[in-house]
Every structure is written in C-alpha cells, then in structure tokens.
Motif scaffolding. Structure first.
Motif, PDB file in Angstrom:
ATOM      1  N   GLN A  93       0.854  -1.189   0.000  1.00  0.00           N
ATOM      2  CA  GLN A  93       0.000   0.000   0.000  1.00  0.00           C
ATOM      3  C   GLN A  93       0.886   1.234   0.000  1.00  0.00           C
ATOM      4  N   LEU A  94       0.365   2.308  -0.551  1.00  0.00           N
ATOM      5  CA  LEU A  94       1.175   3.506  -0.741  1.00  0.00           C
ATOM      6  C   LEU A  94       1.230   4.379   0.504  1.00  0.00           C
ATOM      7  N   ASP A  95       2.419   4.881   0.776  1.00  0.00           N
ATOM      8  CA  ASP A  95       2.596   5.943   1.758  1.00  0.00           C
ATOM      9  C   ASP A  95       2.191   7.250   1.083  1.00  0.00           C
ATOM     10  N   PRO A  96       1.254   8.033   1.664  1.00  0.00           N
ATOM     11  CA  PRO A  96       0.808   9.284   1.027  1.00  0.00           C
ATOM     12  C   PRO A  96       1.931  10.284   0.767  1.00  0.00           C
ATOM     13  N   ASN A  97       3.073  10.097   1.431  1.00  0.00           N
ATOM     14  CA  ASN A  97       4.214  11.003   1.220  1.00  0.00           C
ATOM     15  C   ASN A  97       5.218  10.460   0.202  1.00  0.00           C
ATOM     16  N   SER A  98       4.937   9.306  -0.369  1.00  0.00           N
ATOM     17  CA  SER A  98       5.895   8.681  -1.280  1.00  0.00           C
ATOM     18  C   SER A  98       5.785   9.238  -2.693  1.00  0.00           C
ATOM     19  N   GLU A  99       6.838   9.036  -3.465  1.00  0.00           N
ATOM     20  CA  GLU A  99       6.838   9.446  -4.868  1.00  0.00           C
ATOM     21  C   GLU A  99       5.848   8.624  -5.678  1.00  0.00           C
ATOM     22  N   ASP A 100       5.678   7.355  -5.317  1.00  0.00           N
ATOM     23  CA  ASP A 100       4.696   6.510  -6.015  1.00  0.00           C
ATOM     24  C   ASP A 100       3.287   7.077  -5.856  1.00  0.00           C
ATOM     25  N   TYR A 101       2.960   7.529  -4.643  1.00  0.00           N
ATOM     26  CA  TYR A 101       1.640   8.100  -4.385  1.00  0.00           C
ATOM     27  C   TYR A 101       1.425   9.348  -5.241  1.00  0.00           C
ATOM     28  N   LYS A 102       2.429  10.213  -5.281  1.00  0.00           N
ATOM     29  CA  LYS A 102       2.325  11.434  -6.080  1.00  0.00           C
ATOM     30  C   LYS A 102       2.159  11.105  -7.558  1.00  0.00           C
ATOM     31  N   ALA A 103       2.877  10.075  -8.008  1.00  0.00           N
ATOM     32  CA  ALA A 103       2.776   9.688  -9.420  1.00  0.00           C
ATOM     33  C   ALA A 103       1.366   9.212  -9.754  1.00  0.00           C
ATOM     34  N   ILE A 104       0.768   8.404  -8.872  1.00  0.00           N
ATOM     35  CA  ILE A 104      -0.583   7.913  -9.131  1.00  0.00           C
ATOM     36  C   ILE A 104      -1.597   9.049  -9.059  1.00  0.00           C
ATOM     37  N   PHE A 105      -1.354  10.037  -8.187  1.00  0.00           N
ATOM     38  CA  PHE A 105      -2.235  11.215  -8.139  1.00  0.00           C
ATOM     39  C   PHE A 105      -2.271  11.893  -9.505  1.00  0.00           C
ATOM     40  N   HIS A 106      -1.109  12.102 -10.109  1.00  0.00           N
ATOM     41  CA  HIS A 106      -1.053  12.742 -11.424  1.00  0.00           C
ATOM     42  C   HIS A 106      -1.603  11.815 -12.511  1.00  0.00           C
ATOM     43  N   PHE A 107      -1.448  10.518 -12.308  1.00  0.00           N
ATOM     44  CA  PHE A 107      -2.007   9.525 -13.223  1.00  0.00           C
ATOM     45  C   PHE A 107      -3.525   9.669 -13.264  1.00  0.00           C
ATOM     46  N   TYR A 108      -4.133   9.852 -12.094  1.00  0.00           N
ATOM     47  CA  TYR A 108      -5.575  10.062 -12.010  1.00  0.00           C
ATOM     48  C   TYR A 108      -5.989  11.356 -12.698  1.00  0.00           C
ATOM     49  N   ALA A 109      -5.157  12.389 -12.518  1.00  0.00           N
ATOM     50  CA  ALA A 109      -5.460  13.658 -13.174  1.00  0.00           C
ATOM     51  C   ALA A 109      -5.439  13.487 -14.691  1.00  0.00           C
ATOM     52  N   LEU A 110      -4.457  12.739 -15.193  1.00  0.00           N
ATOM     53  CA  LEU A 110      -4.370  12.483 -16.630  1.00  0.00           C
ATOM     54  C   LEU A 110      -5.580  11.683 -17.105  1.00  0.00           C
ATOM     55  N   GLU A 111      -5.995  10.692 -16.319  1.00  0.00           N
ATOM     56  CA  GLU A 111      -7.174   9.906 -16.681  1.00  0.00           C
ATOM     57  C   GLU A 111      -8.415  10.792 -16.759  1.00  0.00           C
ATOM     58  N   SER A 112      -8.567  11.692 -15.793  1.00  0.00           N
ATOM     59  CA  SER A 112      -9.711  12.602 -15.806  1.00  0.00           C
ATOM     60  C   SER A 112      -9.698  13.467 -17.057  1.00  0.00           C
ATOM     61  N   TYR A 113      -8.517  13.962 -17.411  1.00  0.00           N
ATOM     62  CA  TYR A 113      -8.386  14.799 -18.609  1.00  0.00           C
ATOM     63  C   TYR A 113      -8.778  14.016 -19.864  1.00  0.00           C
ATOM     64  N   LEU A 114      -8.282  12.781 -19.984  1.00  0.00           N
ATOM     65  CA  LEU A 114      -8.562  11.977 -21.173  1.00  0.00           C
ATOM     66  C   LEU A 114     -10.041  11.605 -21.280  1.00  0.00           C
ATOM     67  N   LEU A 115     -10.713  11.514 -20.137  1.00  0.00           N
ATOM     68  CA  LEU A 115     -12.139  11.175 -20.132  1.00  0.00           C
ATOM     69  C   LEU A 115     -13.035  12.406 -20.162  1.00  0.00           C
ATOM     70  N   GLY A 116     -12.417  13.599 -20.218  1.00  0.00           N
ATOM     71  CA  GLY A 116     -13.197  14.827 -20.269  1.00  0.00           C
ATOM     72  C   GLY A 116     -13.820  15.211 -18.947  1.00  0.00           C
ATOM     73  N   LYS A 117     -13.234  14.755 -17.837  1.00  0.00           N
ATOM     74  CA  LYS A 117     -13.746  15.063 -16.510  1.00  0.00           C
ATOM     75  C   LYS A 117     -12.931  16.196 -15.884  1.00  0.00           C
ATOM     76  N   PRO A 118     -13.484  16.882 -14.864  1.00  0.00           N
ATOM     77  CA  PRO A 118     -12.711  17.930 -14.173  1.00  0.00           C
ATOM     78  C   PRO A 118     -11.451  17.349 -13.541  1.00  0.00           C
ATOM     79  N   LEU A 119     -10.377  18.090 -13.604  1.00  0.00           N
ATOM     80  CA  LEU A 119      -9.120  17.621 -13.022  1.00  0.00           C
ATOM     81  C   LEU A 119      -9.131  17.822 -11.508  1.00  0.00           C
ATOM     82  N   PRO A 120      -8.625  16.841 -10.752  1.00  0.00           N
ATOM     83  CA  PRO A 120      -8.527  17.031  -9.301  1.00  0.00           C
ATOM     84  C   PRO A 120      -7.414  18.027  -8.982  1.00  0.00           C
TER      85      PRO A 120
END
Length: 199
Positions: free
Chosen positions: A157-184
């Motif tokens: 499981q991810l530590d919220p302070n880890s680089e992996d966590y930050k990467a997945i956060f931006h991954f979600y933002a990219l997914e939202s953009y590609l699906l035409g949803k508001p960016l977090p």
C-alpha cells in the motif's frame, strides 16, 4: 517472431526456465536482447514496441509468480486500462536490457504496476500501468487473486508522502483529462481509492 509464439515462449520460460528470479508475486526482473522484430526503420525499439515488451515481461512474471495459474482457477483475466510511458534513451538492435516489474498499490477495483527498462547505459524507459481484473466482463477485486495464492499475504500500500503516491495522483489527473472530466486539484481530497481490505 510474431506475438503468439512470443507469449507462449515467455509463459514457458516463467514455468520452467526463469530460475534466476525467486517466486515473488510483487516483483520480477525479465532479461532480453533487442531483436529484429522489436525495431523500426531507425534500427531502434519502436515506441509502441516498448509496451509489447512490457506485456511479454508480465507474462513471465505472472507465470513465475503463480498469478497466471490463480487467474485460471478463478476464471479471471487482467486488462490494462491506463498506461503512461516516459522514453529516456533508445534501445538499438542487439542491446541487452532488462525490465524490472513492481506492483506498488492495490484498491478494490485495480492495481498499479511500474515497469522499468534498464540497460548498460542506464534508464531507457519507465512505464506506469493501471490494471483491472475481469470475470465475465465484470470488474473483480484483484486482491482475490493474490489471496488465492497465499491467504496470509500482505499487499503493498502507498505511503501518502511517497513518490509513487504522487505519481498515481497525477495519473488520475491524466485519466480525468482523457475522459473529459474535471481535473482534481492538489488541495482536494485524494482521488486515489482506498486500499483493498484484507480478506
């Protein structure tokens, strides 16, 4: 070599020949050399081919780690639903390289994997994937597969302070953009789903 023979060969290797890797359901290292079927007219690995090489590495990984057998028992199949790749250096014909695969996070609907291409010159590429597990077209909890192998396993499981966590956060933002949803926004509640419960 075409796709299906390469898949079959990597499953065979994972079952009988991949003795350098311990049986591990979370990490694996796959070694290979750039062949004629991997390159384009510029004599280096084509950008799309990196993703197929990642898949071949995952076939060996899943077989060696007994994940493929578990998926078969449960009647499930994995599907990549999102991928992001950063190409760093080119891999030319004949170059030896390895792909290190690592599972970094599980939720009740998907898991995340990082696959890193390394060669003698350093980092060649890194890929982040989101994968879902389906059964008859319905999304399943991927943790069921790992628990089928060993009920006592503790999934990463991810530590919220880890680089992996930050990467997945931006991954979600990219997914939202590609699906035409508001960016977090970074100040909004985390879009990363909660960890899967241990059953």
């Amino acid at each position: 070599m075409s796709y299906f023979p390469r898949v079959a060969w990597n499953i065979f290797c994972g079952k009988f020949l991949d003795k350098d890797n311990p049986v591990d359901v979370y990490e694996h290292t796959w070694k290979s050399r750039v062949g004629l079927s991997d390159i384009d007219m510029f004599l280096h690995v084509n950008n799309a081919q990196y993703l197929q090489l990642c898949e071949l590495a995952r076939w060996t990984f899943m077989t060696r780690g007994k994940l493929l057998a578990s998926l078969g028992r449960l009647g499930m199949n994995p599907v990549v639903t999102e991928v992001s790749c950063r190409y760093r250096r080119q891999l030319r014909l004949g170059t030896r390289y390895e792909i290190h695969s690592k599972l970094i996070h599980f939720t009740q609907r998907e898991f995340y994997m990082v696959q890193t291409f390394n060669y003698s010159g350093g980092l060649a590429a890194r890929v982040l994937l989101k994968v879902q597990v389906l059964k008859k077209g319905e999304v399943q909890n991927p943790l069921d597969v790992w628990k089928d192998i060993d009920p006592n396993q503790v999934t990463p499981q991810l530590d919220p302070n880890s680089e992996d966590y930050k990467a997945i956060f931006h991954f979600y933002a990219l997914e939202s953009y590609l699906l035409g949803k508001p960016l977090p926004s970074e100040n909004s509640p985390s879009p990363i789903p909660a960890p899967s419960p241990v059953r």
